[in-house]
Design a protein around this motif. Structure first.
Motif, PDB file in Angstrom:
ATOM      1  N   LYS A   1     -16.644   5.597  -5.425  1.00 50.85           N
ATOM      2  CA  LYS A   1     -15.177   5.470  -5.438  1.00 50.85           C
ATOM      3  C   LYS A   1     -14.521   6.835  -5.664  1.00 50.85           C
ATOM      4  CE  LYS A   1     -15.339   1.618  -8.215  1.00 50.85           C
ATOM      5  NZ  LYS A   1     -14.749   0.927  -9.344  1.00 50.85           N
ATOM      6  N   LEU A   2     -15.129   7.651  -6.528  1.00 53.62           N
ATOM      7  CA  LEU A   2     -14.541   8.969  -6.821  1.00 53.62           C
ATOM      8  C   LEU A   2     -14.411   9.841  -5.581  1.00 53.62           C
ATOM      9  CD1 LEU A   2     -16.160  10.016 -10.212  1.00 53.62           C
ATOM     10  CD2 LEU A   2     -13.737   9.983  -9.697  1.00 53.62           C
ATOM     11  N   VAL A   3     -15.354   9.716  -4.643  1.00 49.89           N
ATOM     12  CA  VAL A   3     -15.245  10.551  -3.434  1.00 49.89           C
ATOM     13  C   VAL A   3     -14.397   9.857  -2.364  1.00 49.89           C
ATOM     14  CG1 VAL A   3     -17.423  11.744  -3.862  1.00 49.89           C
ATOM     15  CG2 VAL A   3     -17.410   9.735  -2.363  1.00 49.89           C
ATOM     16  N   GLY A   4     -13.837   8.699  -2.701  1.00 53.00           N
ATOM     17  CA  GLY A   4     -12.941   8.016  -1.755  1.00 53.00           C
ATOM     18  C   GLY A   4     -13.664   7.091  -0.800  1.00 53.00           C
ATOM     19  N   ALA A   5     -14.986   6.957  -0.954  1.00 56.18           N
ATOM     20  CA  ALA A   5     -15.740   6.041  -0.094  1.00 56.18           C
ATOM     21  C   ALA A   5     -15.728   4.649  -0.743  1.00 56.18           C
ATOM     22  CB  ALA A   5     -17.160   6.551   0.097  1.00 56.18           C
ATOM     23  N   VAL A   6     -16.365   3.678  -0.056  1.00 57.16           N
ATOM     24  CA  VAL A   6     -16.285   2.293  -0.521  1.00 57.16           C
ATOM     25  C   VAL A   6     -17.696   1.780  -0.822  1.00 57.16           C
ATOM     26  CG1 VAL A   6     -15.544  -0.041   0.139  1.00 57.16           C
ATOM     27  CG2 VAL A   6     -14.292   1.961   0.995  1.00 57.16           C
ATOM     28  N   PRO A   7     -17.956   1.369  -2.076  1.00 53.68           N
ATOM     29  CA  PRO A   7     -19.290   0.827  -2.355  1.00 53.68           C
ATOM     30  C   PRO A   7     -19.444  -0.568  -1.754  1.00 53.68           C
ATOM     31  CG  PRO A   7     -17.949   0.890  -4.377  1.00 53.68           C
ATOM     32  CD  PRO A   7     -17.096   1.432  -3.263  1.00 53.68           C
ATOM     33  N   ARG A   8     -20.537  -0.815  -1.045  1.00 53.25           N
ATOM     34  CA  ARG A   8     -20.849  -2.175  -0.573  1.00 53.25           C
ATOM     35  C   ARG A   8     -22.123  -2.597  -1.275  1.00 53.25           C
ATOM     36  NH1 ARG A   8     -20.793  -2.823   5.108  1.00 53.25           N
ATOM     37  NH2 ARG A   8     -22.528  -4.226   4.738  1.00 53.25           N
ATOM     38  N   ILE A   9     -21.998  -3.635  -2.085  1.00 51.68           N
ATOM     39  CA  ILE A   9     -23.105  -4.001  -2.966  1.00 51.68           C
ATOM     40  C   ILE A   9     -24.092  -4.920  -2.242  1.00 51.68           C
ATOM     41  CG2 ILE A   9     -23.703  -5.037  -5.202  1.00 51.68           C
ATOM     42  CD1 ILE A   9     -21.908  -2.477  -5.389  1.00 51.68           C
ATOM     43  N   VAL A  10     -25.374  -4.572  -2.266  1.00 49.20           N
ATOM     44  CA  VAL A  10     -26.426  -5.433  -1.726  1.00 49.20           C
ATOM     45  C   VAL A  10     -27.014  -6.187  -2.916  1.00 49.20           C
ATOM     46  CG1 VAL A  10     -28.559  -5.511  -0.383  1.00 49.20           C
ATOM     47  CG2 VAL A  10     -26.954  -3.604  -0.048  1.00 49.20           C
ATOM     48  N   GLU A  11     -26.777  -7.510  -2.945  1.00 51.10           N
ATOM     49  CA  GLU A  11     -27.207  -8.306  -4.107  1.00 51.10           C
ATOM     50  C   GLU A  11     -28.686  -8.668  -3.986  1.00 51.10           C
ATOM     51  OE1 GLU A  11     -25.106  -9.268  -6.487  1.00 51.10           O
ATOM     52  OE2 GLU A  11     -23.114  -8.971  -5.580  1.00 51.10           O
TER      53      GLU A  11
ATOM     54  N   VAL B   1     -20.758   2.881   1.573  1.00 49.99           N
ATOM     55  CA  VAL B   1     -22.047   3.294   1.003  1.00 49.99           C
ATOM     56  C   VAL B   1     -22.727   2.059   0.424  1.00 49.99           C
ATOM     57  CG1 VAL B   1     -23.181   4.730  -0.741  1.00 49.99           C
ATOM     58  CG2 VAL B   1     -21.144   5.586   0.445  1.00 49.99           C
ATOM     59  N   LEU B   2     -23.949   1.801   0.853  1.00 49.19           N
ATOM     60  CA  LEU B   2     -24.684   0.638   0.339  1.00 49.19           C
ATOM     61  C   LEU B   2     -25.305   0.976  -1.011  1.00 49.19           C
ATOM     62  CD1 LEU B   2     -26.525  -0.492   3.604  1.00 49.19           C
ATOM     63  CD2 LEU B   2     -24.445  -1.469   2.595  1.00 49.19           C
ATOM     64  N   VAL B   3     -25.048   0.101  -1.964  1.00 49.28           N
ATOM     65  CA  VAL B   3     -25.558   0.274  -3.331  1.00 49.28           C
ATOM     66  C   VAL B   3     -26.281  -1.027  -3.680  1.00 49.28           C
ATOM     67  CG1 VAL B   3     -24.888   0.585  -5.740  1.00 49.28           C
ATOM     68  CG2 VAL B   3     -23.613   1.781  -3.944  1.00 49.28           C
ATOM     69  N   VAL B   4     -27.527  -0.916  -4.116  1.00 44.62           N
ATOM     70  CA  VAL B   4     -28.382  -2.093  -4.309  1.00 44.62           C
ATOM     71  C   VAL B   4     -28.397  -2.500  -5.781  1.00 44.62           C
ATOM     72  CG1 VAL B   4     -30.700  -3.003  -3.887  1.00 44.62           C
ATOM     73  CG2 VAL B   4     -29.853  -1.093  -2.498  1.00 44.62           C
ATOM     74  N   THR B   5     -28.235  -3.803  -6.065  1.00 42.24           N
ATOM     75  CA  THR B   5     -28.378  -4.261  -7.460  1.00 42.24           C
ATOM     76  C   THR B   5     -29.863  -4.403  -7.781  1.00 42.24           C
ATOM     77  OG1 THR B   5     -28.405  -6.635  -6.978  1.00 42.24           O
ATOM     78  CG2 THR B   5     -26.250  -5.627  -7.417  1.00 42.24           C
TER      79      THR B   5
END
Ligand code: PMP
Ligand code: GLU
Length: 396
Positions: free
Chosen positions: A134-144, A119-123
């Protein structure tokens, strides 16, 4: 018992916004001289007509379980309002009422991802996003992002990030917490078109949709690109717009099959959202527009006053917020003189020395910054600024 705690649970930290808010309140209750600009929540009372609707619901005995996805009346009212606002048809079965927008986001992540999905998460991101992923077992991928792009993700950054892996979902938030930035129509169209091209789902967190200032306009991706409806969940609710944070009512709008799964999940996880709060939220959606606009106008004045004084403080910089109720300021030039190495230590020092509690930027993905929430009454904002100015001058 600690040895029984799962790795998943052990990997989750408490919410820094909520815990620092509690800390500010506890210190104040203990008689400490503390000014807190911690959690972002309207300091207004819930409008009377909404309170009365809640009281009426109790008196009329509307205190039993409701359907898992919410009462039909509220689902219909939300469907009607958002079909009009977004210019895209949503039926009542495409609306799921949950226990706050936070819960709606969690349900959406649960319904859209399998363990290991990216899952893409933007700063700068709202502190709960990576933890929920993380709670749902997926992986956060941070877009800086950074100051060069005004702390916004460009379509080029998104394309690059997509090229690096196989993201399934983009978690997007405009107006944004913690920086108040609002993406323009063109920026959203470019991002949305790429999502359509690449077949990536979108969770569009629009909880601050009605809170924009100085003529800045909120654009919903689904409104600009109706084709996105089929791969999007629009998140909103009553917490911020109607001063109803403690009532806990959030809305998710999504195509029927996804909405059905979210409702099914909710049926087992929580049963249903609070019955009384749903009746109060119905009143907010039907008749709360004037109160909503009154409070927005007040926030706009507070933002002006706070922003003008903050801009005059040397050594700090911030993107101009167009919405929500936050300033996210880069204070890293002060770190060496303060003898701190990051935002958490900086905020702790500010609290110890001046009794001012604000939120460190680290948990939002930007450790150079700190977040001020400006929705408070002018007197409190003035005290906060006096203390912050005095702190900065001590170390300049
Ligand atoms: N999204 C964002 C960006 C927020 O700042 C908040 C604030 N808590 C929420 C969602 C959740 O709102 P609610 O209080 O309705 O759960
Ligand atoms: N969203 C608000 C904030 O960021 C409320 C606290 C929370 O739920 O995180 O301060």
């Amino acid at each position: 018992m600690a040895r029984f705690i799962s790795r998943r649970a052990a990997g989750i930290e408490p919410s820094v916004t909520l815990s620092l808010n509690t800390r500010a309140n506890t210190l104040k209750e203990a008689g400490e001289d503390v000014v807190g600009l911690a959690a972002g929540e309207p300091d207004f009372e819930t409008p009377d007509i909404i309170k009365e609707a809640g009281i009426k619901a109790i008196r009329e005995g509307k205190t039993r379980y409701t359907p898992a996805a919410g009462i039909r009346q509220l689902r219909e009212a939300v469907a009607e309002e958002y079909s009009a606002l977004l210019g895209v048809d949503y039926g009542w079965k495409e609306v799921v009422i949950s226990h706050g927008a936070k819960h709606s986001i969690f349900n959406s992540l649960y319904a859209l991802t399998d363990p290991g999905d990216e899952v893409l998460v933007v700063t700068p991101y709202w502190v709960s996003y990576p933890e929920m992923v993380k709670l749902v077992g997926a992986v956060p991928r941070i877009v800086e992002t950074g100051a060069e792009t005004g702390y916004k993700m460009t379509v080029g950054m998104l394309r690059e990030e997509i090229g690096r892996g196989r993201p399934k979902v983009l978690l997007f938030n405009s107006p944004n917490n913690p920086a108040g930035i609002v993406y323009t129509r063109e920026e959203i169209e470019a991002v949305g078109n790429l999502l359509l091209e690449e077949g990536i789902a979108l969770i569009s967190d629009e909880i601050y949709e009605f809170l924009t200032f100085d003529g800045v306009e909120h654009h919903s991706p689904v409104k600009l690109l109706p084709a996105l409806k089929d791969q999007s969940v629009v998140i909103t609710g009553v917490s911020k717009s109607y001063a109803m944070t403690g009532w806990r009512v959030g809305f998710a709008l999504a195509e029927e099959q996804l909405a059905y799964r979210m409702g099914a999940y909710q049926a087992h996880a929580t049963g249903c959202p609070n019955a009384i709060s749903q009746w109060a939220a119905l009143e907010a959606v039907r008749s709360g527009a004037a109160d909503r606009e009154r409070m927005r106008g007040e926030f706009e004045k507070r933002k002006k006053m706070f922003g003008e004084r903050l801009a005059a403080i040397p050594g700090i910089s911030f993107p101009e917020p167009g919405g929500a109720f936050y300033f996210l300021a880069d204070v890293s030039s002060l770190y060496p003189a303060c003898g701190v190495s990051g935002s958490a230590e900086f905020c702790e020092k500010l609290l110890q020395e001046k009794g001012l509690l604000v939120i460190p930027g680290g948990p939002f993905g930007l450790d150079k910054m700190i977040r001020f929430s400006f929705e408070w009454a002018e007197e409190q904002l003035t005290m906060a600024l006096d203390r912050f100015e005095s702190f900065v001058s001590d170390y300049s």
